[in-house]
Design a protein around this motif. Structure first.
Motif, PDB file in Angstrom:
ATOM      1  N   ALA A  25      88.823 -66.727 -92.887  1.00 26.06           N
ATOM      2  CA  ALA A  25      88.070 -64.533 -94.677  1.00 26.06           C
ATOM      3  C   ALA A  25      89.028 -65.606 -95.543  1.00 26.06           C
ATOM      4  O   ALA A  25      88.614 -65.884 -96.574  1.00 26.06           O
ATOM      5  N   TYR A  26      90.622 -66.549 -95.243  1.00 30.73           N
ATOM      6  CA  TYR A  26      91.615 -67.210 -95.737  1.00 30.73           C
ATOM      7  C   TYR A  26      90.718 -68.182 -96.863  1.00 30.73           C
ATOM      8  O   TYR A  26      90.723 -68.497 -98.095  1.00 30.73           O
ATOM      9  N   LEU A  27      90.733 -68.898 -96.342  1.00 24.92           N
ATOM     10  CA  LEU A  27      89.883 -70.360 -96.143  1.00 24.92           C
ATOM     11  C   LEU A  27      88.470 -69.821 -97.216  1.00 24.92           C
ATOM     12  O   LEU A  27      88.392 -71.156 -97.701  1.00 24.92           O
ATOM     13  N   ASN A  28      87.563 -68.926 -96.920  1.00 18.45           N
ATOM     14  CA  ASN A  28      86.455 -68.996 -97.656  1.00 18.45           C
ATOM     15  C   ASN A  28      87.224 -68.385 -99.632  1.00 18.45           C
ATOM     16  O   ASN A  28      86.653 -69.040 -99.589  1.00 18.45           O
ATOM     17  N   THR A  29      87.930 -67.575 -99.291  1.00 14.00           N
ATOM     18  CA  THR A  29      88.032 -67.348-100.443  1.00 14.00           C
ATOM     19  C   THR A  29      88.672 -68.778-101.242  1.00 14.00           C
ATOM     20  O   THR A  29      89.182 -68.643-102.532  1.00 14.00           O
ATOM     21  N   ALA A  30      90.024 -69.426-100.195  1.00 16.10           N
ATOM     22  CA  ALA A  30      90.479 -70.423-101.123  1.00 16.10           C
ATOM     23  C   ALA A  30      89.419 -71.108-101.050  1.00 16.10           C
ATOM     24  O   ALA A  30      89.461 -72.229-102.532  1.00 16.10           O
ATOM     25  N   SER A  31      88.427 -71.759-100.378  1.00 14.41           N
ATOM     26  CA  SER A  31      87.306 -73.062-101.103  1.00 14.41           C
ATOM     27  C   SER A  31      86.500 -72.167-102.168  1.00 14.41           C
ATOM     28  O   SER A  31      85.844 -72.993-103.130  1.00 14.41           O
ATOM     29  N   LEU A  32      86.101 -70.823-101.910  1.00 14.86           N
ATOM     30  CA  LEU A  32      85.589 -70.601-103.977  1.00 14.86           C
ATOM     31  C   LEU A  32      86.401 -71.142-104.519  1.00 14.86           C
ATOM     32  O   LEU A  32      85.930 -70.476-105.924  1.00 14.86           O
ATOM     33  N   THR A  33      87.854 -70.833-104.596  1.00 21.93           N
ATOM     34  CA  THR A  33      89.120 -70.450-106.150  1.00 21.93           C
ATOM     35  C   THR A  33      89.151 -72.563-106.038  1.00 21.93           C
ATOM     36  O   THR A  33      89.279 -72.403-107.252  1.00 21.93           O
ATOM     37  N   MET A  34      89.396 -72.807-105.189  1.00 17.68           N
ATOM     38  CA  MET A  34      89.821 -74.462-105.652  1.00 17.68           C
ATOM     39  C   MET A  34      89.105 -75.370-104.727  1.00 17.68           C
ATOM     40  O   MET A  34      88.538 -74.813-104.159  1.00 17.68           O
ATOM     41  N   PRO A  35      88.769 -76.799-104.815  1.00 18.28           N
ATOM     42  CA  PRO A  35      88.501 -77.820-104.257  1.00 18.28           C
ATOM     43  C   PRO A  35      89.406 -77.884-102.476  1.00 18.28           C
ATOM     44  O   PRO A  35      90.920 -77.795-103.386  1.00 18.28           O
ATOM     45  N   ILE A  36      89.153 -78.021-101.557  1.00 21.74           N
ATOM     46  CA  ILE A  36      89.812 -77.610-100.818  1.00 21.74           C
ATOM     47  C   ILE A  36      89.522 -79.762-100.055  1.00 21.74           C
ATOM     48  O   ILE A  36      88.694 -79.647 -99.649  1.00 21.74           O
ATOM     49  N   ASP A  37      90.726 -80.143 -99.180  1.00 14.65           N
ATOM     50  CA  ASP A  37      90.721 -81.535 -98.421  1.00 14.65           C
ATOM     51  C   ASP A  37      90.229 -81.328 -97.365  1.00 14.65           C
ATOM     52  O   ASP A  37      89.935 -80.583 -96.773  1.00 14.65           O
ATOM     53  N   SER A  38      89.791 -82.214 -97.089  1.00 10.72           N
ATOM     54  CA  SER A  38      88.958 -83.075 -96.100  1.00 10.72           C
ATOM     55  C   SER A  38      89.418 -82.225 -94.683  1.00 10.72           C
ATOM     56  O   SER A  38      88.667 -82.166 -93.820  1.00 10.72           O
ATOM     57  N   ASP A  39      90.937 -82.053 -94.672  1.00 14.43           N
ATOM     58  CA  ASP A  39      91.874 -81.230 -93.137  1.00 14.43           C
ATOM     59  C   ASP A  39      91.314 -80.120 -93.191  1.00 14.43           C
ATOM     60  O   ASP A  39      90.384 -79.593 -92.735  1.00 14.43           O
TER      61      ASP A  39
END
Length: 161
Positions: free
Chosen positions: A65-79
């Motif tokens: 859930a946290y990473l889902n909302t993070a990825s919708l807010t900003m680009p996340i790196d490869s790792d």
């Protein structure tokens, strides 16, 4: 009641009522209902493990859930993309949800990514328990202020200077 029993009860209530920690940015409302339910059920499982002496931590569903909302807010790196796809794949499989294509599913993480995921889960657990404790403190403070004001009304001062 003993402090340990109070703590266990508090943790159990927390599994059901603690907030779901999402990345700031307004996407928290977009979480699917099944994921919110999965978070609660996985928290209950973690709570049972913690009652048997295991160190409490956040869950795969919470990390998803946290990473889902993070990825919708900003680009996340490869790792972090790999970590997100890994934990999403585990969560989707565990809760028998379709929707994560096999060609993007990540089956394993390297040691640094595993360490990052574990740190994220520990941080999520700390954040939600801290939020619960802060809410309880605020409620106790509010209750004490109400009681003090009620006493003042019930027992007015004999002399006011």
């Amino acid at each position: 009641m003993s402090k340990n029993l109070n703590s266990m009860i508090d943790d159990l209530v927390g599994t059901l009522t603690d907030p779901i920690i999402v990345y700031p940015g307004g996407w928290g409302d977009s979480l699917p209902e099944w994921l919110k339910n999965a978070i609660t059920l996985e928290r209950l499982t973690e709570n049972m493990k913690a009652s048997k002496g295991k160190q409490p931590t956040g869950t795969d569903a919470e990390a998803c859930a946290y990473l889902n909302t993070a990825s919708l807010t900003m680009p996340i790196d490869s790792d972090w993309s790999q970590i997100y796809l890994y934990v999403a794949g585990k969560t989707y499989t565990r809760w028998q949800k379709s929707g994560l294509p096999d060609d993007i599913r990540v089956e394993s993480l390297n040691s640094q990514q595993t360490a990052d995921l574990n740190r994220l889960k520990e941080w999520l657990h700390r954040r939600r328990t801290t939020a619960r404790q802060e809410l309880e403190r605020a409620e106790r403070r509010h209750q004490q202020e109400e009681e003090a004001s009620k006493r003042k009304v019930e027992r007015p001062a004999l002399f006011e200077f």
